[in-house]
Structure formats: structure tokens, C-alpha cells
Design an enzyme around this catalytic site. Structure first.
Site, PDB file in Angstrom:
ATOM      1  N   ASP A   1      32.650  39.277  26.846  1.00 44.75           N
ATOM      2  CA  ASP A   1      32.550  38.993  28.601  1.00 44.75           C
ATOM      3  C   ASP A   1      31.233  39.239  28.870  1.00 44.75           C
ATOM      4  OD1 ASP A   1      32.475  37.641  31.056  1.00 44.75           O
ATOM      5  OD2 ASP A   1      35.487  38.589  31.016  1.00 44.75           O
TER       6      ASP A   1
ATOM      7  N   LYS B   1      24.188  37.272  36.500  1.00 44.28           N
ATOM      8  CA  LYS B   1      24.128  36.057  36.072  1.00 44.28           C
ATOM      9  C   LYS B   1      23.784  34.993  37.127  1.00 44.28           C
ATOM     10  CE  LYS B   1      28.877  34.996  33.708  1.00 44.28           C
ATOM     11  NZ  LYS B   1      29.731  34.366  33.278  1.00 44.28           N
TER      12      LYS B   1
ATOM     13  N   GLU C   1      34.003  30.205  28.841  1.00 45.36           N
ATOM     14  CA  GLU C   1      34.660  31.281  29.333  1.00 45.36           C
ATOM     15  C   GLU C   1      36.105  30.406  29.597  1.00 45.36           C
ATOM     16  OE1 GLU C   1      33.306  32.167  32.717  1.00 45.36           O
ATOM     17  OE2 GLU C   1      31.192  33.722  31.906  1.00 45.36           O
TER      18      GLU C   1
ATOM     19  N   ASP D   1      40.089  30.603  37.071  1.00 48.68           N
ATOM     20  CA  ASP D   1      39.190  32.297  36.876  1.00 48.68           C
ATOM     21  C   ASP D   1      39.388  32.386  38.205  1.00 48.68           C
ATOM     22  OD1 ASP D   1      38.256  34.381  36.372  1.00 48.68           O
ATOM     23  OD2 ASP D   1      37.089  32.883  34.762  1.00 48.68           O
TER      24      ASP D   1
HETATM   25  P1  ADP Z   1      33.972  38.790  37.239  1.00 48.87           P
HETATM   26  O1  ADP Z   1      34.742  37.226  36.086  1.00 48.87           O
HETATM   27  O2  ADP Z   1      33.863  38.011  37.924  1.00 48.87           O
HETATM   28  O3  ADP Z   1      33.109  39.379  36.280  1.00 48.87           O
HETATM   29  P2  ADP Z   1      37.062  40.717  37.495  1.00 48.87           P
HETATM   30  O4  ADP Z   1      37.699  38.761  36.635  1.00 48.87           O
HETATM   31  O5  ADP Z   1      36.427  41.492  36.691  1.00 48.87           O
HETATM   32  O6  ADP Z   1      34.903  39.419  37.990  1.00 48.87           O
HETATM   33  O7  ADP Z   1      37.392  39.723  38.897  1.00 48.87           O
HETATM   34  C1  ADP Z   1      36.727  41.518  40.100  1.00 48.87           C
HETATM   35  C2  ADP Z   1      37.533  41.382  41.639  1.00 48.87           C
HETATM   36  O8  ADP Z   1      38.998  41.614  40.532  1.00 48.87           O
HETATM   37  C3  ADP Z   1      37.106  42.196  42.217  1.00 48.87           C
HETATM   38  O9  ADP Z   1      37.155  40.900  42.775  1.00 48.87           O
HETATM   39  C4  ADP Z   1      38.613  42.952  42.408  1.00 48.87           C
HETATM   40  O10 ADP Z   1      38.424  43.453  43.884  1.00 48.87           O
HETATM   41  C5  ADP Z   1      39.684  42.208  42.178  1.00 48.87           C
HETATM   42  N1  ADP Z   1      41.141  42.700  41.079  1.00 48.87           N
HETATM   43  C6  ADP Z   1      40.723  43.592  40.506  1.00 48.87           C
HETATM   44  N2  ADP Z   1      42.502  44.098  40.198  1.00 48.87           N
HETATM   45  C7  ADP Z   1      43.157  43.684  41.307  1.00 48.87           C
HETATM   46  C8  ADP Z   1      44.824  43.582  42.262  1.00 48.87           C
HETATM   47  N3  ADP Z   1      45.574  44.584  40.942  1.00 48.87           N
HETATM   48  N4  ADP Z   1      44.782  42.737  42.856  1.00 48.87           N
HETATM   49  C9  ADP Z   1      44.344  42.303  43.601  1.00 48.87           C
HETATM   50  N5  ADP Z   1      42.475  41.941  42.919  1.00 48.87           N
HETATM   51  C10 ADP Z   1      41.852  42.636  41.613  1.00 48.87           C
HETATM   52 MG    MG Z   2      35.385  36.198  34.732  1.00 44.68          MG
END
Ligand code: ADP
Ligand code: MG
Length: 614
Positions: free
Chosen positions: A24, A87, A187, A211
Site C-alpha cells: 500500500d 502520491k 485500493e 476510506d
Molecule cells: P493514508 O492512507 O492517507 O496514507 P492512513 O490510512 O495511514 O492514511 O491514515 C492516517 C490518519 O489516521 C492520520 O491522520 C492519523 O492521525 C489517523 N489515525 C491513526 N490512528 C488513529 C486513531 N486511533 N484515531 C483517529 N485517527 C487515527
Molecule cells: Mg490509504
């Protein structure tokens, strides 16, 4: 058509693994997963801590590259050398990113509007493909430590809305990282696979994949029938995500504790504390934390009030996606949550309420896409007997373009039958014939690929270079026979050939060609980038010459001299083999002549106005 088993033993030094990994490649985080003892598993980093790698690339003073957590630490101290959100730039031209540029802390050069973007760090230029490949290399390394063997095959995921160019860019990044990208998967499709959707061919289902990541939101409605995923609709917001939750908390604290005039470092610390508070609400209802002796508190209920309007906006997108798919919430069989921000209870509740059903959230929402990519990889490896593999093209097919470059029209592993077209034009004034040479292979220069055939499109009416509209279509029928058609659209002149020689190539030959392409990916891409820079520099030199001739009257002597010396400098770099020198020289020439060009244009317009009779 053949299914490939590639022998990568030539790598010698280390044990080779046949494992196909799932990756991913995210905007904020990236990760790699594989099937271990029948179950998908996300791989942890060195200290066995985190499965998530921040998608951040930092260049230190010596241009040494640091990726992930270490790079994130540099975001505040060295923003101009620390690249995040790559990205968002993949496969984009300067025109495409007009609204994005201001959001990023590093320099994006902005010269030619049609050209793909580049990022300038120090006096070097990097493509988003190169930057992404650094993240992929980090993941590859992680995987190799885990398996204690060299890994070279991967499935990489992309958002459902990614276009052809963005997908191709992702493929190229994989190749540059030494990965044979067997498939690019959407995705939401990967997330569904992680929950087993699509693996039972008897079952027809419609799923909604919600998502919410760090900075982006996507909703996709998928229909799954006979093991084939079809995207019915997608909606979303490319600037909406967990970052907005953090900002909402921060702004609340700033008001509540009267923090208006604190410095930049304090604000950065406050932002991190806000994220910490947000995450804490997954397990507790009250937050208390501190920065340099000051205490900040927040109730979960207050937090929920703050983010409620943001969540509401995502539900608006869900409504639109359903409408586009011509479906009602009742038609949705499953709702799958993806992205770290769906850990927020309020998000889960609101989404469940909107769709009127419980949501799927058993798997880690920030790992689920990679886990699904690993499942897809397992299917490709032939380990899931019941799942049908569609026939695919074993090698990429394309034509030769200026400078001997391979332009891929149908990428390898495309489903058969397949059909794709692309527009071209002439490079010389008055050109009446166009030779179309068809090649097969993964290398960037056609001389390294296999020629399948060629034909000449004759009788194009003479026009200035760049004016003819030539469409070239590749059509592969169910038997794998390739037909190539070319047509000049303004005149209707056309020609075509049929090529059967895909059968002329043995599996060993194909495997060898693939291996070669992987081994040479880095040097190929360098050669290609150099060639492209040279072609572009030559175009710029021509137009600079033209510009000076046309505007003798408008430019001062000093401006003429300076422009001349800059073009001379550029011409000199074109003779050499230093791509960054060429780019720098182009950049300097462009920067200097841009205001002159504007003045010349104003002059032309104002004299045209003066000449106009009323
Ligand atoms: P991307 O797919 O855009 O790379 P992610 O799926 O990794 O992003 O999500 C990242 C986001 O998830 C960040 O804003 C992070 O603060 C949030 N996040 C991670 N853990 C938690 C949680 N326990 N509660 C709320 N938000 C969270
Ligand atoms: Mg993602």
C-alpha cells in the site's frame, strides 16, 4: 497466453524468494504485507514496532536519502529537503497541480505546463516516480529482512480514481525500486479482498468502501461478480482527512487557552499533541497532555462536536457516490472501513447510521489495503485454486517515439482482450509520412526491446509540426493477436498492421527480458530522463532563438546578451551527459526569460489594440 514463472537466480548473492508481496503506497503512510501460514500479515520495522512507514523522503546535506520515521523528524527543521505527499504528484503535470503547490513545503518547479512535475531539492531534480521508488525500496528492504531473502515481485495498490498515467507512474516507481509489479490493484478492491469479498465466485455482492486517511477521503462503490471487481462509482475529497481533525482540535485549544501569538515551533508541537489527543479517544474519554509545562485538556464529547461537520461532509460524498451508481443504501451488502481516521468512534457510528447496517472494521483500518494486496498477490501466485486468473499480456506493447524511446500503449499484465489508444503528432514541419514501429518489452529504450513490426502512415497532408492529430490504436483480441491502427484525424488518412509474433517468443525469452528490464531499470530510467531533458532543451533553445529574433525591438541590449549567454550555457550542457546540469540551465533560462516574454506579449497586445479601428 503464458503465465510467467520468472527465474531471478541471476541475483546470486542472496537467496531469492518467490513471494509476491502486497504494497500500500499511501499519501501519509505506506506498508508491505505478505501471506504467512495462510494469513495476510503486515510487516513491522527494525525495532519490531510499527507496520506503517511514513511516506516521507528526506535528503540530508550530502543528498543521502532517509525514508520514514527518520525523515518525518526533519519535516519541521528542514521542510525544503523533506518531501511528503508525493502520491499527490504522481503522474501529474504542472497544470494538474495548480491548487496543490501552495500546500507543500518543498519546491516544485513550474516551467512547462504540460510536462510532468518535478521536485527540486538543492540543485537536483527528482521525479515523483524516483521519490516514490525510495519509499518502495524501504518497504522492499523491510520485507527482505523479514524473509531473509531477496524479494522482487509485488502488487501495488492505487486509488480507484487514478488514471492511466498515474498507474503507469506507480508501475515505474516499482520497477525503479527493483520490483516486478505484477499488478496494480485498486485500493477499495484490495480492502474488499482482505475481508474475503470476491474470493467466493458464487457470491454476487455490492460493497461500499469508505476510506478516510490522513489527508484524503474516498468512497467507492464496487460490484463483484464472477470474481471480477467493477468500480460503479467513486467520490471523495483530495483535501479532507485526519489532518482536519487535528486542525480542529488545535484551533479549539488556541481559542480556549488564548494561544494566538505563539511561535511556529509551538504550533507544530500543538499539532502533534492534537493528533495524540484524537488517537487517545479510541480508548478513553478524556485527554490531558502538556507542552513545556503547560497542560491541555479535551473531552471526547467536545472533540466529537468539533469533527462532526467534517464527518458530515464525507457523508455528502457517500450520497453522491450512491446516486452515481444508481443505488440506495439497501442495495449495499457490505460497508468496509479503511484508513486510520476511521478509528474515530464518531466516524464508525455515523457511517453505520448512514448505510443503516453494521460496518466491517475487524481488520486494522490502516493495514487493510496492504493485507488485501497480499491476498491478491497470493491469487496471482496461484495459491488460491478456486480463484480464476484472467489471461494477461505477458509483456508491454508500445511504439517508438522521438529519440528511440519506448512509449507503452498496453502495459504488461493487461487483461486480454484489450484495447487502448493514444494521440501523437509530427515533429517536423510538412511531414507527410509517419513510420510506426511496434515493440514489445519492458525497457525504456526501444533498442533494448523486441521489434514486432512496423508500417508507414502515408499521405498526411503537409502541416506544421505538432498540428496533425495521429491516433494509434492497439487492439488485442481474445487469441492474443495484436492489431495496430494509425489514423490522421484531420485528413482521415489511415493504415494498419496485424501482428502475430507474440507467439514467436518463448517463456524463457520472456523471463529473460523481464529480468533484464529489472536489472537495468535504474540505468534505463536515467538514460531516458537524460534523453527527455535533451529533447526538451532543444525545443526551448529553438523557441528562445525565435523569441530573440521576433523581439529585437522590445528587448534591451543587456537583456539580449544575458539571454544569449543563458542559451549558450544551455546548449553547452546539451552536449554533455549531466541531466541535472541541463535541467538547471533550462530552469535559469526560463526564469530569466519569463518576465521578458510577458512584456513582449503585453507589447504585442497593446500594439494590436492600437491598430484596431473602432
Ligand atoms: P493514508 O492512507 O492517507 O496514507 P492512513 O490510512 O495511514 O492514511 O491514515 C492516517 C490518519 O489516521 C492520520 O491522520 C492519523 O492521525 C489517523 N489515525 C491513526 N490512528 C488513529 C486513531 N486511533 N484515531 C483517529 N485517527 C487515527
Ligand atoms: Mg490509504
Amino acid at each position: 497466453m503464458a503465465k510467467l514463472s520468472i527465474d531471478l537466480k541471476a541475483g546470486k548473492v542472496k537467496k531469492q524468494s518467490n513471494m509476491i508481496v502486497g504494497i500500500d503506497l499511501g499519501t501519509t503512510h505506506s506498508l508491505v504485507a505478505y501471506i504467512k501460514d495462510g494469513t495476510p500479515l503486515a510487516v513491522k520495522g527494525r525495532q519490531h514496532k510499527n507496520t506503517l512507514v511514513p511516506s516521507i523522503v528526506h535528503f540530508d546535506e550530502y543528498n543521502k536519502i532517509v525514508v520514514g520515521d527518520k525523515a518525518r523528524e526533519k519535516l519541521i527543521s528542514h521542510p525544503e529537503r523533506t518531501i511528503y505527499s508525493v502520491k499527490r504528484l504522481m503522474g501529474k503535470s504542472f497544470n494538474d497541480i495548480r491548487g496543490i503547490k501552495e500546500h507543500l513545503g518543498y519546491e516544485i518547479i513550474d516551467e512547462d505546463e504540460e510536462r510532468l512535475v518535478k521536485v527540486k531539492v538543492g540543485n537536483r531534480f527528482y521525479t515523483p516516480v524516483e521519490l516514490s521508488s525510495e519509499i518502495l525500496k524501504e518497504l522492499k528492504e523491510r520485507m527482505e529482512k523479514e524473509l531473509d531473502a531477496v524479494v522482487s515481485k509485488a502488487v501495488i495498490t492505487v486509488p480507484a480514481y487514478f488514471n492511466d498515467t498515474q498507474r503507469q507512474a506507480t508501475r515505474d516507481a516499482g520497477k525503479l525500486a527493483g520490483l516486478d509489479v505484477l499488478r496494480i490493484v485498486n485500493e477499495p478492491t484490495a480492502a474488499s479482498l482482505a475481508y474475503g469479498v470476491g474470493l467466493d465466485k458464487e457470491l454476487e455482492e455490492t460493497v461500499a468502501v469508505y476510506d478516510l486517511g490522513g489527508g484524503t477521503f474516498d468512497i467507492s462503490i464496487l460490484e463483484i461478480r464472477d470474481g471480477i471487481f467493477e468500480v460503479l462509482s467513486t467520490h471523495g475529497d483530495t483535501f479532507l482527512g485526519g489532518d482536519d481533525f487535528d486542525r480542529a482540535i488545535m484551533e479549539y485549544w488556541i481559542k480556549e487557552y488564548e494561544l494566538e501569538n505563539k511561535g511556529r515551533n509551538f504550533i507544530s508541537a500543538l499539532r502533534l499533541l492534537a493528533e495524540e489527543a484524537k488517537k487517545s479517544f479510541s480508548t478513553s474519554s478524556h485527554f490531558k497532555g502538556g507542552i513545556a509545562g503547560d497542560t491541555f485538556e479535551l473531552e471526547k464529547s467536545v472533540f466529537e462536536g468539533l469533527v462532526e461537520p467534517i464527518v458530515e461532509r464525507t457523508l455528502d460524498s457517500c450520497k453522491k457516490a450512491l446516486a452515481d451508481a444508481e443505488l440506495k443504501t439497501d442495495d449495499i451488502n457490505k460497508v468496509i472501513l479503511v484508513g486510520g481516521s476511521t478509528r474515530t468512534d464518531l466516524v464508525k457510528q455515523q457511517v453505520a447510521a448512514f448505510f443503516g447496517q453494521p460496518v466491517y472494521d475487524d481488520l486494522n483500518p490502516d493495514e487493510v489495503v496492504a493485507l488485501g494486496a497480499a491476498v491478491q498477490a497470493d491469487v496471482l501466485a496461484g495459491n488460491q485454486k478456486d480463484v480464476l486468473l484472467l489471461d494477461v499480456t505477458p509483456l508491454s506493447l508500445g511504439i517508438e517515439t522521438v529519440g528511440g524511446l519506448m512509449d507503452v500503449i498496453i502495459p504488461r499484465n493487461s487483461k486480454v482482450p484489450s484495447r487502448a489508444g493514444r494521440n501523437y503528432t509530427t515533429s517536423v514541419d510538412g511531414q507527410t509520412n509517419l513510420k510506426v514501429s511496434v515493440f514489445q518489452g519492458e525497457r525504456d529504450l526501444v533498442k533494448d526491446n523486441r521489434k514486432l513490426g512496423e508500417f508507414i502512415l502515408k499521405g498526411i497532408p503537409p502541416m506544421p509540426a505538432g498540428i496533425p492529430k495521429i491516433v494509434i490504436h492497439f487492439i488485442i483480441d481474445a487469441d492474443g493477436i495484436l492489431k495496430v491502427k494509425a489514423m490522421e484525424e484531420r485528413s482521415g488518412v489511415r493504415a494498419e498492421v496485424e501482428i502475430r509474433s507474440q507467439y514467436g517468443i518463448s517463456e524463457e525469452e520472456m523471463a529473460l527480458m523481464l529480468l533484464e528490464s529489472l536489472k537495468n531499470a535504474a540505468s534505463d530510467m536515467k538514460a531516458k530522463a537524460l534523453l527527455e531533458a535533451k529533447i526538451e532543451a532543444k525545443t526551448i533553445l529553438l523557441s528562445a532563438d525565435k523569441f530573440m529574433k521576433l523581439n529585437v525591438a522590445i528587448l534591451t541590449g543587456e537583456e539580449m546578451l544575458k539571454t544569449r549567454s543563458l542559451t549558450d550555457a544551455l546548449a553547452k550542457t546539451v552536449e554533455g551527459d549531466d541531466k541535472d546540469a541541463i535541467e538547471n540551465a533550462m530552469h535559469e533560462l526560463n526564469t530569466y526569460t519569463q518576465p521578458l516574454a510577458h512584456r513582449a506579449m503585453d507589447h504585442t497586445i497593446s500594439s494590436a489594440m492600437k491598430g484596431k479601428k473602432i
